[in-house]
Design a protein around this motif. Structure first.
Motif, PDB file in Angstrom:
ATOM      1  N   LEU A 239      24.643 -22.308 -14.192  1.00  0.00           N
ATOM      2  CA  LEU A 239      25.563 -23.443 -15.390  1.00  0.00           C
ATOM      3  C   LEU A 239      25.079 -22.118 -16.246  1.00  0.00           C
ATOM      4  CD1 LEU A 239      23.882 -26.737 -14.015  1.00  0.00           C
ATOM      5  CD2 LEU A 239      26.514 -25.774 -13.290  1.00  0.00           C
ATOM      6  N   TRP A 240      25.176 -22.359 -17.011  1.00  0.00           N
ATOM      7  CA  TRP A 240      26.148 -21.641 -18.496  1.00  0.00           C
ATOM      8  C   TRP A 240      24.514 -21.817 -19.408  1.00  0.00           C
ATOM      9  CZ3 TRP A 240      26.896 -17.468 -20.514  1.00  0.00           C
ATOM     10  CH2 TRP A 240      27.202 -17.419 -21.995  1.00  0.00           C
ATOM     11  N   PRO A 241      23.789 -22.747 -19.337  1.00  0.00           N
ATOM     12  CA  PRO A 241      22.238 -22.763 -20.434  1.00  0.00           C
ATOM     13  C   PRO A 241      21.278 -21.627 -19.566  1.00  0.00           C
ATOM     14  CG  PRO A 241      23.634 -25.274 -20.701  1.00  0.00           C
ATOM     15  CD  PRO A 241      24.361 -24.460 -19.532  1.00  0.00           C
ATOM     16  N   GLU A 242      21.568 -21.665 -18.245  1.00  0.00           N
ATOM     17  CA  GLU A 242      21.104 -20.743 -17.249  1.00  0.00           C
ATOM     18  C   GLU A 242      21.095 -19.361 -17.663  1.00  0.00           C
ATOM     19  OE1 GLU A 242      20.067 -23.865 -14.023  1.00  0.00           O
ATOM     20  OE2 GLU A 242      21.691 -22.024 -13.695  1.00  0.00           O
ATOM     21  N   PHE A 243      21.922 -18.785 -19.231  1.00  0.00           N
ATOM     22  CA  PHE A 243      22.389 -17.707 -19.150  1.00  0.00           C
ATOM     23  C   PHE A 243      21.816 -16.486 -19.027  1.00  0.00           C
ATOM     24  CE2 PHE A 243      23.094 -14.405 -22.286  1.00  0.00           C
ATOM     25  CZ  PHE A 243      23.210 -13.293 -21.264  1.00  0.00           C
ATOM     26  N   GLN A 244      21.304 -15.599 -18.236  1.00  0.00           N
ATOM     27  CA  GLN A 244      20.627 -13.986 -18.732  1.00  0.00           C
ATOM     28  C   GLN A 244      20.983 -13.288 -18.573  1.00  0.00           C
ATOM     29  OE1 GLN A 244      16.980 -14.678 -18.585  1.00  0.00           O
ATOM     30  NE2 GLN A 244      16.985 -16.959 -18.319  1.00  0.00           N
ATOM     31  N   PRO A 245      20.823 -12.618 -19.432  1.00  0.00           N
ATOM     32  CA  PRO A 245      21.484 -10.950 -19.781  1.00  0.00           C
ATOM     33  C   PRO A 245      21.699 -10.466 -18.262  1.00  0.00           C
ATOM     34  CG  PRO A 245      19.930 -10.734 -21.240  1.00  0.00           C
ATOM     35  CD  PRO A 245      19.615 -12.180 -20.289  1.00  0.00           C
ATOM     36  N   SER A 246      20.957 -10.328 -17.142  1.00  0.00           N
ATOM     37  CA  SER A 246      20.939  -9.353 -16.074  1.00  0.00           C
ATOM     38  C   SER A 246      22.547 -10.246 -15.474  1.00  0.00           C
ATOM     39  CB  SER A 246      20.072  -9.948 -15.307  1.00  0.00           C
ATOM     40  OG  SER A 246      19.457 -11.161 -14.840  1.00  0.00           O
ATOM     41  N   GLN A 247      22.838 -11.310 -15.802  1.00  0.00           N
ATOM     42  CA  GLN A 247      24.065 -11.968 -15.088  1.00  0.00           C
ATOM     43  C   GLN A 247      25.093 -11.127 -15.534  1.00  0.00           C
ATOM     44  OE1 GLN A 247      23.260 -15.761 -16.424  1.00  0.00           O
ATOM     45  NE2 GLN A 247      21.539 -16.910 -14.961  1.00  0.00           N
ATOM     46  N   PHE A 248      25.151 -10.637 -16.523  1.00  0.00           N
ATOM     47  CA  PHE A 248      26.573 -10.200 -17.372  1.00  0.00           C
ATOM     48  C   PHE A 248      26.423  -8.558 -16.617  1.00  0.00           C
ATOM     49  CE2 PHE A 248      28.391  -8.245 -20.949  1.00  0.00           C
ATOM     50  CZ  PHE A 248      29.725  -7.827 -20.842  1.00  0.00           C
ATOM     51  N   GLU A 249      25.165  -8.188 -16.318  1.00  0.00           N
ATOM     52  CA  GLU A 249      25.147  -7.049 -15.920  1.00  0.00           C
ATOM     53  C   GLU A 249      25.591  -6.704 -14.384  1.00  0.00           C
ATOM     54  OE1 GLU A 249      20.632  -5.975 -16.380  1.00  0.00           O
ATOM     55  OE2 GLU A 249      20.937  -6.614 -18.311  1.00  0.00           O
ATOM     56  N   GLN A 250      25.433  -7.677 -13.711  1.00  0.00           N
ATOM     57  CA  GLN A 250      26.034  -8.361 -12.993  1.00  0.00           C
ATOM     58  C   GLN A 250      27.365  -7.679 -12.935  1.00  0.00           C
ATOM     59  OE1 GLN A 250      23.561 -10.911 -10.782  1.00  0.00           O
ATOM     60  NE2 GLN A 250      21.913 -10.111 -11.322  1.00  0.00           N
ATOM     61  N   ALA A 251      28.092  -8.472 -13.359  1.00  0.00           N
ATOM     62  CA  ALA A 251      29.425  -8.959 -13.642  1.00  0.00           C
ATOM     63  C   ALA A 251      29.961  -7.536 -13.873  1.00  0.00           C
ATOM     64  CB  ALA A 251      29.688 -10.253 -14.545  1.00  0.00           C
ATOM     65  N   LEU A 252      29.395  -6.565 -14.779  1.00  0.00           N
ATOM     66  CA  LEU A 252      29.775  -5.885 -15.363  1.00  0.00           C
ATOM     67  C   LEU A 252      29.783  -4.286 -13.679  1.00  0.00           C
ATOM     68  CD1 LEU A 252      28.622  -5.330 -18.778  1.00  0.00           C
ATOM     69  CD2 LEU A 252      30.993  -5.984 -18.417  1.00  0.00           C
ATOM     70  N   ALA A 253      28.496  -4.500 -13.105  1.00  0.00           N
ATOM     71  CA  ALA A 253      28.623  -3.782 -12.354  1.00  0.00           C
ATOM     72  C   ALA A 253      29.896  -4.027 -10.913  1.00  0.00           C
ATOM     73  CB  ALA A 253      27.570  -3.478 -11.388  1.00  0.00           C
ATOM     74  N   TRP A 254      29.398  -5.345 -10.803  1.00  0.00           N
ATOM     75  CA  TRP A 254      30.715  -6.033  -9.985  1.00  0.00           C
ATOM     76  C   TRP A 254      32.704  -5.490 -10.701  1.00  0.00           C
ATOM     77  CZ3 TRP A 254      35.387  -9.460 -10.430  1.00  0.00           C
ATOM     78  CH2 TRP A 254      35.870  -9.708 -10.238  1.00  0.00           C
ATOM     79  N   PHE A 255      32.698  -5.652 -11.662  1.00  0.00           N
ATOM     80  CA  PHE A 255      33.373  -5.353 -12.948  1.00  0.00           C
ATOM     81  C   PHE A 255      33.992  -3.614 -12.426  1.00  0.00           C
ATOM     82  CE2 PHE A 255      36.457  -2.914 -15.849  1.00  0.00           C
ATOM     83  CZ  PHE A 255      36.924  -3.498 -15.724  1.00  0.00           C
ATOM     84  N   ARG A 256      32.997  -2.417 -12.622  1.00  0.00           N
ATOM     85  CA  ARG A 256      33.089  -0.931 -11.792  1.00  0.00           C
ATOM     86  C   ARG A 256      33.516  -1.225  -9.984  1.00  0.00           C
ATOM     87  NH1 ARG A 256      28.950  -0.921 -15.615  1.00  0.00           N
ATOM     88  NH2 ARG A 256      27.384  -1.353 -14.096  1.00  0.00           N
ATOM     89  N   LYS A 257      32.897  -1.738  -9.653  1.00  0.00           N
ATOM     90  CA  LYS A 257      33.654  -1.670  -8.167  1.00  0.00           C
ATOM     91  C   LYS A 257      35.189  -1.893  -7.902  1.00  0.00           C
ATOM     92  CE  LYS A 257      30.248  -3.529  -7.051  1.00  0.00           C
ATOM     93  NZ  LYS A 257      28.950  -4.451  -5.379  1.00  0.00           N
ATOM     94  N   GLN A 258      36.210  -2.597  -9.119  1.00  0.00           N
ATOM     95  CA  GLN A 258      37.456  -3.502  -8.220  1.00  0.00           C
ATOM     96  C   GLN A 258      38.077  -2.356  -8.887  1.00  0.00           C
ATOM     97  OE1 GLN A 258      37.359  -6.789  -7.927  1.00  0.00           O
ATOM     98  NE2 GLN A 258      34.980  -5.999  -7.929  1.00  0.00           N
ATOM     99  N   ASP A 259      39.213  -1.604  -8.338  1.00  0.00           N
ATOM    100  CA  ASP A 259      40.568  -1.256  -8.353  1.00  0.00           C
ATOM    101  C   ASP A 259      41.132  -2.114  -8.899  1.00  0.00           C
ATOM    102  OD1 ASP A 259      43.281  -0.590  -5.841  1.00  0.00           O
ATOM    103  OD2 ASP A 259      42.221   0.652  -7.460  1.00  0.00           O
ATOM    104  N   ARG A 260      41.801  -1.354 -10.122  1.00  0.00           N
ATOM    105  CA  ARG A 260      42.900  -1.452 -11.284  1.00  0.00           C
ATOM    106  C   ARG A 260      43.939  -1.373 -10.718  1.00  0.00           C
ATOM    107  NH1 ARG A 260      41.285  -4.892 -13.379  1.00  0.00           N
ATOM    108  NH2 ARG A 260      42.631  -5.431 -15.347  1.00  0.00           N
ATOM    109  N   THR A 261      44.884  -2.325 -10.717  1.00  0.00           N
ATOM    110  CA  THR A 261      46.413  -0.947 -10.473  1.00  0.00           C
ATOM    111  C   THR A 261      47.135  -1.598 -11.272  1.00  0.00           C
ATOM    112  OG1 THR A 261      47.498  -2.645  -8.524  1.00  0.00           O
ATOM    113  CG2 THR A 261      45.823  -0.828  -8.060  1.00  0.00           C
ATOM    114  N   LEU A 262      47.253  -2.598 -11.369  1.00  0.00           N
ATOM    115  CA  LEU A 262      48.245  -3.436 -13.069  1.00  0.00           C
ATOM    116  C   LEU A 262      49.867  -3.602 -11.709  1.00  0.00           C
ATOM    117  CD1 LEU A 262      47.700  -1.792 -16.535  1.00  0.00           C
ATOM    118  CD2 LEU A 262      46.893  -4.547 -15.027  1.00  0.00           C
ATOM    119  N   GLY A 263      49.255  -3.590 -10.700  1.00  0.00           N
ATOM    120  CA  GLY A 263      51.068  -3.947  -9.710  1.00  0.00           C
ATOM    121  C   GLY A 263      51.563  -2.416  -9.397  1.00  0.00           C
ATOM    122  N   GLY A 264      50.598  -1.619 -10.139  1.00  0.00           N
ATOM    123  CA  GLY A 264      51.380  -0.436  -9.391  1.00  0.00           C
ATOM    124  C   GLY A 264      51.245   0.612  -7.929  1.00  0.00           C
TER     125      GLY A 264
END
Lengths: 204, 204
Positions: free
Chosen positions: A179-204
């Motif tokens: 829940l949002w009031p439980e925010f910790q910086p490590s949660q956002f770091e995990q989101a960024l690490a996840w993002f780096r593993k995503q393949d971005r094709t933009l429909g191409g």
């Protein structure tokens, strides 16, 4: 298309304040205040990482249909958060229906971007249909907000809930169970690490 | 707001055909044909469950920028799928830019809904911006498609990729790790079971 190491623009949906309050034996409206400090912490984390632009879902026109104790509480938390940001290194823009009584007058100066630094867009009394309705009259009302690469939502729900429908078309959506009031910086770091593993094709 | 037992309208993003083909030592374009039978199986599963409306992301204007062997293959698979559906109990509607050479002429009759039964909307040469541009001239080009409750995407990516930005504003997004040609009815059953556990507030 090459995947960026860091997203150029990240959207944040800080959900779960009411559930947090109830889980702690507090009234639902008490939760919103507890979202301010996490928001400032996240802002500073993005600043340190040199993220160029962030957008935060503060409250929507739909949200203002809630009981008045709640609407009062989330409006006051939004104003406090925006004013705190305005004293930091941020280029602050507020986007939302300012023609309505639900729009906090204190935020009117930020309907034009103020300040320098990381772009921070706050959605305040925002509505996806209000935004799109601008298209019948020249263009999107949120035209000053760029396309997002990543959206991080707290509170476990896997949906956009009307968050910037145009800017979110190619965004990767990362859901946090906390829940949002439980925010910790490590949660956002995990989101960024996840993002780096995503393949971005933009429909191409 | 009470959560419906069954979604009224489900969107499907059948992604992963090319990755499936490559993983099986085939050329990328060979994957699309292998998505037809899974689509018919899913249609029948929805029909058995009495889902009132489904929408399927066939191909977008962005997709047509791919190499011609691929565009030829996904267009031919889309036409074959649509014609197969038209012989079943379906009220079939095709939505997409039919003014472009990329639109398969065989599907022109379905630009007006044809047939009776479950509503099935196929997005063919669709573009989110093409859709929204209609708003500057009277309304959304996909106006005949209702709001979705649930979107199920195969292939592991957690994004909408321009899928009906207006109808998806409140939809729960369920991501399947399997590639689309690997579809099994149990995957959709799991998506529905997941959906029943989601809290639907519509911003209230």
């Amino acid at each position: 298309m090459a995947k960026p190491v860091l997203p150029s623009h990240i959207g944040f949906i800080p959900d779960g304040n009411r559930r947090w309050a109830q889980a702690h034996g507090l009234s639902k409206e008490s939760g919103y205040d507890r979202g301010i400090q996490p928001g400032l912490d996240l802002f500073e984390q993005c600043q340190d990482l040199r993220v160029p632009e962030i957008s935060i879902f503060c409250f929507t026109q739909d949200n203002t249909k809630r009981p008045s104790a709640q609407t009062k509480a989330f409006k006051s938390a939004t104003v406090e958060f925006a004013l705190q940001l305005s004293r930091r290194e941020a280029a602050l823009l507020v986007v939302g229906d300012s023609g309505s009584k639900q729009f906090p007058a204190e935020l009117a100066p930020f309907l034009v971007r103020q300040g320098t630094g990381m772009k921070v867009n706050l959605l305040v009394n925002y509505g996806w249909n209000w935004d799109l309705d601008g298209m019948s009259n020249g263009g999107l009302r949120s035209h000053a907000i760029s396309r997002m690469d990543l959206i991080v939502r707290w509170g476990g729900s896997s949906r956009l809930s009307g968050f910037l429908p145009v800017q979110s078309v190619y965004a990767d959506l990362h859901i946090r169970p906390e829940l949002w009031p439980e925010f910790q910086p490590s949660q956002f770091e995990q989101a960024l690490a996840w993002f780096r593993k995503q393949d971005r094709t933009l429909g191409g």
